[in-house]
Write a protein that holds these residues in place. Sequence first.
Motif, PDB file in Angstrom:
ATOM      1  N   ALA A 173      -4.540   7.400  -6.723  1.00 48.11           N
ATOM      2  CA  ALA A 173      -5.864   9.284  -6.627  1.00 48.11           C
ATOM      3  C   ALA A 173      -6.498   8.815  -5.630  1.00 48.11           C
ATOM      4  CB  ALA A 173      -5.315   9.958  -7.344  1.00 48.11           C
ATOM      5  N   THR A 174      -6.788   8.269  -6.867  1.00 46.59           N
ATOM      6  CA  THR A 174      -8.289   7.946  -6.840  1.00 46.59           C
ATOM      7  C   THR A 174      -8.833   6.881  -5.328  1.00 46.59           C
ATOM      8  OG1 THR A 174      -9.033   7.711  -8.864  1.00 46.59           O
ATOM      9  CG2 THR A 174     -10.595   6.666  -7.707  1.00 46.59           C
ATOM     10  N   GLU A 175      -7.671   5.550  -5.366  1.00 45.40           N
ATOM     11  CA  GLU A 175      -8.075   4.811  -4.127  1.00 45.40           C
ATOM     12  C   GLU A 175      -7.736   5.335  -2.837  1.00 45.40           C
ATOM     13  OE1 GLU A 175      -8.420   1.948  -3.777  1.00 45.40           O
ATOM     14  OE2 GLU A 175      -9.245   1.635  -6.386  1.00 45.40           O
ATOM     15  N   LEU A 176      -6.616   6.580  -3.125  1.00 46.29           N
ATOM     16  CA  LEU A 176      -6.658   7.171  -2.076  1.00 46.29           C
ATOM     17  C   LEU A 176      -7.651   7.625  -1.574  1.00 46.29           C
ATOM     18  CD1 LEU A 176      -3.166   7.959  -1.626  1.00 46.29           C
ATOM     19  CD2 LEU A 176      -3.810   6.661  -0.637  1.00 46.29           C
ATOM     20  N   THR A 177      -8.539   9.062  -2.527  1.00 50.13           N
ATOM     21  CA  THR A 177      -9.955   9.228  -2.091  1.00 50.13           C
ATOM     22  C   THR A 177     -11.182   8.547  -1.490  1.00 50.13           C
ATOM     23  OG1 THR A 177      -8.699  11.274  -3.914  1.00 50.13           O
ATOM     24  CG2 THR A 177     -11.274  10.976  -3.388  1.00 50.13           C
ATOM     25  N   ALA A 222     -10.661  11.401  13.784  1.00 48.51           N
ATOM     26  CA  ALA A 222     -10.143   9.968  14.130  1.00 48.51           C
ATOM     27  C   ALA A 222      -9.796   9.123  13.504  1.00 48.51           C
ATOM     28  CB  ALA A 222     -11.281   8.935  15.009  1.00 48.51           C
ATOM     29  N   VAL A 223      -9.115   9.278  11.864  1.00 50.91           N
ATOM     30  CA  VAL A 223      -8.200   8.934  11.223  1.00 50.91           C
ATOM     31  C   VAL A 223      -6.904   9.389  10.894  1.00 50.91           C
ATOM     32  CG1 VAL A 223      -8.946   8.185   8.577  1.00 50.91           C
ATOM     33  CG2 VAL A 223     -10.768   8.122  10.262  1.00 50.91           C
ATOM     34  N   THR A 224      -6.241   8.474  10.943  1.00 48.21           N
ATOM     35  CA  THR A 224      -4.836   9.210  10.623  1.00 48.21           C
ATOM     36  C   THR A 224      -4.474   8.814   9.127  1.00 48.21           C
ATOM     37  OG1 THR A 224      -3.902   6.677  10.939  1.00 48.21           O
ATOM     38  CG2 THR A 224      -3.978   7.691  13.084  1.00 48.21           C
ATOM     39  N   THR A 239      -2.699   2.550   4.285  1.00 50.36           N
ATOM     40  CA  THR A 239      -3.658   1.159   4.592  1.00 50.36           C
ATOM     41  C   THR A 239      -4.267   0.794   3.836  1.00 50.36           C
ATOM     42  OG1 THR A 239      -2.236   1.374   6.964  1.00 50.36           O
ATOM     43  CG2 THR A 239      -3.830  -1.207   5.956  1.00 50.36           C
ATOM     44  N   THR A 240      -5.815   1.310   3.911  1.00 48.26           N
ATOM     45  CA  THR A 240      -6.657   0.678   3.684  1.00 48.26           C
ATOM     46  C   THR A 240      -7.181   0.752   2.219  1.00 48.26           C
ATOM     47  OG1 THR A 240      -8.178   1.510   5.529  1.00 48.26           O
ATOM     48  CG2 THR A 240      -8.953   1.128   3.284  1.00 48.26           C
ATOM     49  N   ALA A 241      -6.360   2.123   1.742  1.00 50.53           N
ATOM     50  CA  ALA A 241      -6.071   1.757  -0.363  1.00 50.53           C
ATOM     51  C   ALA A 241      -4.374   0.970  -0.281  1.00 50.53           C
ATOM     52  CB  ALA A 241      -5.243   3.652  -0.130  1.00 50.53           C
ATOM     53  N   LYS A 286       2.696   5.144   3.648  1.00 48.86           N
ATOM     54  CA  LYS A 286       2.044   6.656   3.503  1.00 48.86           C
ATOM     55  C   LYS A 286       3.081   7.456   3.019  1.00 48.86           C
ATOM     56  CE  LYS A 286       2.959   9.414   8.209  1.00 48.86           C
ATOM     57  NZ  LYS A 286       3.205   9.743   9.998  1.00 48.86           N
ATOM     58  N   ARG A 287       4.174   7.209   2.326  1.00 49.31           N
ATOM     59  CA  ARG A 287       5.229   7.640   1.911  1.00 49.31           C
ATOM     60  C   ARG A 287       4.731   8.499   0.584  1.00 49.31           C
ATOM     61  NH1 ARG A 287      11.110   6.058  -0.310  1.00 49.31           N
ATOM     62  NH2 ARG A 287      11.604   7.694  -1.336  1.00 49.31           N
TER      63      ARG A 287
END
Length: 229
Positions: free
Chosen positions: A41-45, A59-61, A67-69, A73-74
């Motif tokens: 959760a921290t990485e996604l945040t 502008a961000v999907t 991908t950055t984290a 997507k799931r």
Amino acid sequence: MSTRPEAGPDLGQAPDPGPVRTPGPGPAPVSLAQRKRQLVATELTEAALQLLALRGFDAVTVDEIATTAGVSKRTFFRYFASKEDVVVQFLAGMGADMRTDLAARPAGERPSEALLHAVSVPLTICGDHADRALPVVRLILRTPALLARFLEHQARWREDLTQELAARLGRDARADLYPRLAAGMALAAFDAVLHRWSEGEEAGGSADPGALIGEAFAVLAPALDSVTP
């Protein structure tokens, strides 16, 4: 910009990956699975806040955030329902912190002082981590979809502060206007400070949210304290 699942005012910093233990009686140690969920959760945040603050909300999907984290997507949707959620959670934990801080104030303290302390804590944390917090606050306040979600959270905070203040003063929140009005005034000051802080130094005056909330309560205190028993 907490130890609850939402990042809240901890500004998305990763928790200590070492074992979490409480000496003596108390909560059970946090499991490996729980620590792993918190880290994901921290990485996604972190990924979302960096991308959105840099490029803007539209502008961000979700794919780019995932991908950055370094996750799928799931996996993203296991933690957050939408882009709005991953941003608004940055401030969502503040309401619970405010109520907890208000409940911990001395029983005989004036309402203006108790409420000032309650709303000052998250603002001070934001100020202490301005490099991370300020871009996100600006993003929330300047993006209609995020601002709408943030205002929903504030409505819940107002109810929580109303109930806590009524309990402190021995008043009935349903029959007495004061607790709800006082809670609303405190959160109006909180909101005004966030807007002023987000405008930066070009607006003039102090750019420190901790100092700004003190200025706001200097205006509110006479009204908050004049009608109490």
